[in-house]
Design a protein around this motif. Structure first.
Motif, PDB file in Angstrom:
ATOM      1  N   LEU A 125       0.835  -1.185   0.000  1.00  0.00           N
ATOM      2  CA  LEU A 125       0.000   0.000   0.000  1.00  0.00           C
ATOM      3  C   LEU A 125       0.880   1.248   0.000  1.00  0.00           C
ATOM      4  CD1 LEU A 125      -3.086   0.595   0.546  1.00  0.00           C
ATOM      5  CD2 LEU A 125      -2.492   0.603   2.960  1.00  0.00           C
ATOM      6  N   GLN A 126       0.567   2.204  -0.854  1.00  0.00           N
ATOM      7  CA  GLN A 126       1.360   3.428  -0.922  1.00  0.00           C
ATOM      8  C   GLN A 126       0.429   4.625  -1.126  1.00  0.00           C
ATOM      9  OE1 GLN A 126       4.812   3.605  -0.697  1.00  0.00           O
ATOM     10  NE2 GLN A 126       4.565   5.811  -0.711  1.00  0.00           N
ATOM     11  N   LEU A 143      -8.224  10.250   0.521  1.00  0.00           N
ATOM     12  CA  LEU A 143      -6.865   9.759   0.365  1.00  0.00           C
ATOM     13  C   LEU A 143      -6.895   8.656  -0.679  1.00  0.00           C
ATOM     14  CD1 LEU A 143      -6.869  10.855   3.394  1.00  0.00           C
ATOM     15  CD2 LEU A 143      -4.898   9.385   3.657  1.00  0.00           C
ATOM     16  N   ASN A 144      -5.966   8.706  -1.600  1.00  0.00           N
ATOM     17  CA  ASN A 144      -5.862   7.687  -2.633  1.00  0.00           C
ATOM     18  C   ASN A 144      -4.545   6.944  -2.487  1.00  0.00           C
ATOM     19  OD1 ASN A 144      -8.331   8.378  -3.969  1.00  0.00           O
ATOM     20  ND2 ASN A 144      -7.299  10.225  -4.661  1.00  0.00           N
ATOM     21  N   GLY A 154      -6.612   1.238  -7.693  1.00  0.00           N
ATOM     22  CA  GLY A 154      -6.097   1.671  -6.402  1.00  0.00           C
ATOM     23  C   GLY A 154      -7.170   1.610  -5.334  1.00  0.00           C
ATOM     24  N   LEU A 155      -6.937   2.344  -4.273  1.00  0.00           N
ATOM     25  CA  LEU A 155      -7.831   2.326  -3.129  1.00  0.00           C
ATOM     26  C   LEU A 155      -8.104   3.761  -2.708  1.00  0.00           C
ATOM     27  CD1 LEU A 155      -9.069   0.387  -0.890  1.00  0.00           C
ATOM     28  CD2 LEU A 155      -7.048   1.008   0.440  1.00  0.00           C
ATOM     29  N   GLN A 168     -13.209   2.348  -0.838  1.00  0.00           N
ATOM     30  CA  GLN A 168     -13.600   1.752  -2.115  1.00  0.00           C
ATOM     31  C   GLN A 168     -12.463   1.980  -3.109  1.00  0.00           C
ATOM     32  OE1 GLN A 168     -17.741   2.416  -3.026  1.00  0.00           O
ATOM     33  NE2 GLN A 168     -17.289   2.553  -5.194  1.00  0.00           N
ATOM     34  N   GLY A 169     -12.609   1.473  -4.324  1.00  0.00           N
ATOM     35  CA  GLY A 169     -11.640   1.761  -5.368  1.00  0.00           C
ATOM     36  C   GLY A 169     -11.510   3.264  -5.551  1.00  0.00           C
ATOM     37  N   ALA A 170     -10.299   3.757  -5.744  1.00  0.00           N
ATOM     38  CA  ALA A 170     -10.058   5.203  -5.789  1.00  0.00           C
ATOM     39  C   ALA A 170     -10.906   5.902  -6.846  1.00  0.00           C
ATOM     40  CB  ALA A 170      -8.581   5.489  -6.022  1.00  0.00           C
TER      41      ALA A 170
END
Length: 177
Positions: A125-126, A143-144, A154-155, A168-170
């Motif tokens: 995770l970054q 925040l992505n 991504g997230l 959820q997905g970014a």
């Protein structure tokens, strides 16, 4: 950090008015997320009612500045809450991703391993960006993250009043609003 100077150095998206009625002010900030030092892009999205107004926008609104500075002041506490929430979310979706990677002939443990502790996700995770809109009614930001299990989307983590509201997905998180 000298936030006043940082705000004045934000870059305005040159073509914002042609695409929408919003101006995007961008900058880069150092973020220390649960032991990881990251450079993240920060975007302040400011509504404009005319092209002239859009061109006059030089800094985020006072509300956006307050949200940003509050977030940065409490980052270490907020980040540990975010990581725990991401872990909870991840454990609820890991099977879906493991099934997908299996069907593609990929190594399941490389992209979507089982993890017991939230800290185990840190290597997968970054943080990459933060968005703060002036349109929100409550103190909120997004925040992505890039992440190993969803390399395409991504997230995204929606923070409201400095607490995790939704994950959820970014790219799909913003569709909820």
């Amino acid at each position: 950090m000298d936030w006043k100077r940082w705000y004045s150095e934000l870059e305005q998206d040159d073509e914002a008015w042609e695409v929408s009625e919003e101006v995007v002010l961008r900058g880069v900030a150092q973020l220390f997320f649960c032991g990881q030092n990251s450079r993240v892009e920060v975007e302040f999205i400011v509504k404009a009612d005319s092209e002239e107004q859009a061109q006059a926008i030089q800094e985020p609104t006072e509300k956006q500045k307050r949200i940003w500075e509050q977030y940065m002041s409490y980052a270490s506490t907020i980040h540990s809450q975010i990581l725990k929430s991401i872990h909870h979310h991840y454990t609820s979706i890991v099977e879906k991703y493991r099934n997908a990677y299996s069907s593609w002939g990929e190594d399941l443990d490389e992209y979507a391993p089982y993890v017991e502790r939230a800290e185990q996700l840190l290597e997968r995770l970054q943080p990459v960006s933060i968005l703060i809109s002036d349109a929100s009614e409550e103190d909120e930001l997004y925040l992505n993250f890039s992440c190993s299990w969803d390399r395409e989307h991504g997230l995204g983590v929606h923070i409201k009043q400095m607490k995790v509201e939704h994950i959820q997905g970014a790219y799909t998180l913003y569709d909820l609003e």
